[in-house]
Design an enzyme around this catalytic site. Structure first.
Site, PDB file in Angstrom:
ATOM      1  CB  ILE A 178      38.497  36.241  30.815  1.00 22.27           C
ATOM      2  CG1 ILE A 178      40.021  36.024  31.343  1.00 22.27           C
ATOM      3  CG2 ILE A 178      38.766  36.313  29.053  1.00 22.27           C
ATOM      4  CD1 ILE A 178      40.225  34.430  30.818  1.00 22.27           C
TER       5      ILE A 178
ATOM      6  N   GLY B 194      40.494  40.663  39.881  1.00 27.94           N
ATOM      7  CA  GLY B 194      40.467  40.258  41.437  1.00 27.94           C
ATOM      8  C   GLY B 194      40.972  41.443  42.004  1.00 27.94           C
TER       9      GLY B 194
ATOM     10  CB  ALA C  77      45.732  39.118  39.570  1.00 29.68           C
TER      11      ALA C  77
ATOM     12  CG  ASP D  91      38.928  32.511  48.968  1.00 26.73           C
ATOM     13  OD1 ASP D  91      37.847  32.641  49.571  1.00 26.73           O
ATOM     14  OD2 ASP D  91      39.572  33.414  48.311  1.00 26.73           O
TER      15      ASP D  91
END
EC number: 2.7.11.1
Length: 635
Positions: free
Chosen positions: A83, A86, A89, A199
């Protein structure tokens, strides 16, 4: 035996022949076992479309493959559905086998991450583990094996704002404001806990099925002890970075506010500021420009909100707590409440429509029945802002008339809306207070019950110990004489240890209660105290309390004495001062009355030392020969 066959086979003979062969022709014949019947058919049967019994379909093969490939990590089952992905990961959808809830499983491959990235994974887990807020994604656990690191997170059904932006396009300003308010609440909590996200962007803001926004991805987060502390490292995504981060002048709490302003522009225009430039060019413009360019067609409140976010000075930049009370947030919150109230009124405020089909019901001139039936009265839930009365003649004076009467409430004023809103909030607060009071009462009752049970256990243990003591102290023989039983030293030592432990536990748990339980006091009255083992801990506690009371009394006496001394000292000091004032006033009056004569005794008594002769070449005086008077004067 008569058998009537209803089978319809086509074998070359008609149905009557088959029927007669079974003995059904005349009704009196019987069936003969030696007779044969030919069931052969000239029609070849076709292959059936039904699947064979117990045949495995493609669906069953798919299930078998799923069972074979099922991966279980702890109490979670990870699926092959990715789903999110990155740089370091991949996020999979998983199932919690204990609760049945879906979870998000963030998987890091050890062979592809460096030691620094491994430490960031640990940082993310440690930070999320101690955070607990409704606008921050919850962490559920962590597992690790030889190849992967797994972090189990709360599953957010609607995905990230970046995904929603790609699927549905830009958002309206009101929806952006709702998301920003949720993010600000999460940032207020983060900054209070000494954490900076570093971030903030649309990809790191997740939405659940209720439409609530939550902060995620704390891999680059940092901790600060004080608000004045800073982190001197360039961390984050270039287009969302604050100028102080790029210039390495210190990453602080309000750096997240700059990134939030860039995220608002991203949701409004699909891109963050300076996205048409490369990352280095964007970072240069962020540092050089006064503020990023604002999009067109935004409200004045949002423009002011973004200006507060894009202040170059970190001291002048607004905090998350200050922005929560900004007019852009409060106005949108009020509009949302009013919209929800109006939408609820659409279903709860009916319009009463009265249809009179009989003229006599209006004029009351006829003698018929004046009652209104169920068909004459209907309720419509269609909302309207004005009341109307419609009259439709059915033709002529004697025709039927249909009258429609719409009864609605007047539009409330802004003051009424605000008052109703405050009343609603007050009612919700009262309900919440009632719930908290109920929970508090339950907890108090549970605590009292547990304390009571604990005390009963301790008292029962003490009772048992003292019963043993009383029975072992004296035993009456058959002759009526009292003798002491002989017990071993080990048993006696063990009994003493148990008694001391139970007494210590009891008197430490209940120090303010009566030191000696009632059953021991009763035994004191019936049994001779010389033969009774008095509870040692109880007596020690009583003596200790008596000493404390005596000590308190002595301290009070010392305080009173000290107070009396201070009062007496102040009084003596005051009397002395008054006496000095009186003496000084009397001396001044005597000096004014008698003339004073100059006293030269000090002058005559002091000896006069003669000046030593000055030599011509001695210092500091020099010879004055050959020097003008002006020079001598200047010197």
């Amino acid at each position: 035996m008569n058998i009537k066959s209803e089978l319809n086979y086509s074998n070359g003979s008609n149905d009557s022949d088959i029927y007669n062969e079974y003995g059904g022709g005349s009704g009196d014949e019987t069936y003969n076992k030696s007779d044969t019947v030919d069931f052969r058919s000239k029609v070849i049967p076709q292959q059936s479309n039904l699947p064979p019994i117990n045949n495995k379909t493609d669906r069953s093969h798919f299930r078998e493959s799923m069972v074979a490939s099922k991966k279980t990590i702890g109490a979670f089952v990870i699926s092959d559905i990715a789903i999110g992905k990155g740089a370091f990961a991949t996020v999979f959808k998983g199932l919690n086998t204990l609760s049945g809830d879906f979870v998000a499983i963030k998987r890091f491959e050890k062979s592809k991450i460096s030691n620094e990235q491994h430490s960031s994974v640990s940082t993310e887990f440690d930070i999320l583990q101690r955070l607990n807020h409704e606008n921050i994604v919850r962490i559920l656990g962590r597992e690790e094996n030889e190849n992967y690191i797994y972090i189990f997170l709360e599953y957010m059904e609607n995905g990230s704002l970046s995904t929603i932006l790609n699927n549905f396009g830009t958002f309206p300003e009101s929806l952006i404001c709702n998301y920003v308010e949720n993010v600000l609440k999460g940032l207020v909590y983060l900054h209070q806990e000494g954490v900076i996200h570093r971030d903030i962007k649309a990809a790191n803001i997740l939405i659940n099925k209720a439409g609530e926004a939550k902060l995620s991805d704390f891999g680059t987060a940092g901790e600060i002890i004080k608000e004045s502390d800073k982190r001197y490292s360039v961390v984050g995504t270039p287009y969302w970075m604050a100028p102080e981060v790029i210039e390495i002048s210190g990453h602080c709490q309000v750096s997240d506010i700059w990134s939030l302003g860039c995220t608002i522009i991203e949701l409004f225009t699909s891109y963050p500021p300076y996205f048409d430039l490369n990352p280095l060019g964007a970072m240069y413009r962020i540092c050089q420009d006064d503020r990023p360019p604002l999009p067109d067609d935004i409200s004045s409140e949002l423009a002011n909100f973004l200006e507060r976010c894009f202040c170059k000075s970190t001291e002048e930049r607004a905090t998350a707590k200050e922005l929560l009370s900004h007019p852009w947030i409060t106005k949108n919150r009020t509009n949302l409440i009013n919209h929800q109230r109006n939408s609820s009124k659409q279903f709860t405020s009916p319009q009463i429509i009265i249809n009179n089909h009989q003229k006599s019901l209006l004029s009351n001139s006829s003698g018929g029945d004046d009652s209104v039936t169920d068909s004459d009265l209907s309720i419509s839930n269609q909302s309207s802002r004005s009341s109307s009365f419609l009259l439709d003649d059915g033709g002529g004076g004697g025709g039927s008339k249909n009258h429609t009467v719409i009864l609605t409430k007047q539009q409330p004023t802004p003051d009424q809306i605000e008052f109703n809103k405050m009343q609603m909030e007050l009612q919700l607060l009262r309900l919440r207070v009632g719930e908290l009071e109920t929970d508090l009462k339950k907890e108090q009752d549970l605590k009292k019950d547990s304390d009571r049970k604990y005390r009963e256990i301790l008292l029962s243990s003490m009772h048992y110990i003292y019963i043993i003591d009383s029975t072992m102290n004296t035993i009456t023989n058959s002759g009526g004489q009292s003798i002491k039983p002989q017990i071993s030293n080990d048993v006696n030592h063990l009994r003493s240890i148990m008694r001391d432990q139970i007494e210590t536990e009891y008197f430490q748990t209940f120090p303010d209660d009566n030191m000696v339980p009632r059953f021991i006091q009763r035994r004191f009255t019936h049994v001779d105290q010389a033969n009774m083992m008095i509870p040692k801990k109880a007596l020690e506690a009583q003596k200790r309390r008596e000493k404390e009371q005596e000590k308190l009394k002595e301290q009070e006496k010392l305080k009173e004495k000290k107070k009396e001394k201070d009062i007496k000292k102040e009084k003596d000091k005051k009397d002395k001062k008054d006496k000095q004032l009186k003496d000084s006033s009397s001396s001044t009056t005597t000096t004014n009355s008698t003339p004073s004569t100059p006293d030269h005794s000090a002058f005559h008594s002091s000896p006069i030392t003669p000046l030593s002769p000055v030599r011509e070449n001695s210092k500091p005086f020099l010879s004055l020969k050959g020097r003008s008077s002006s020079k001598i004067f200047n010197e």
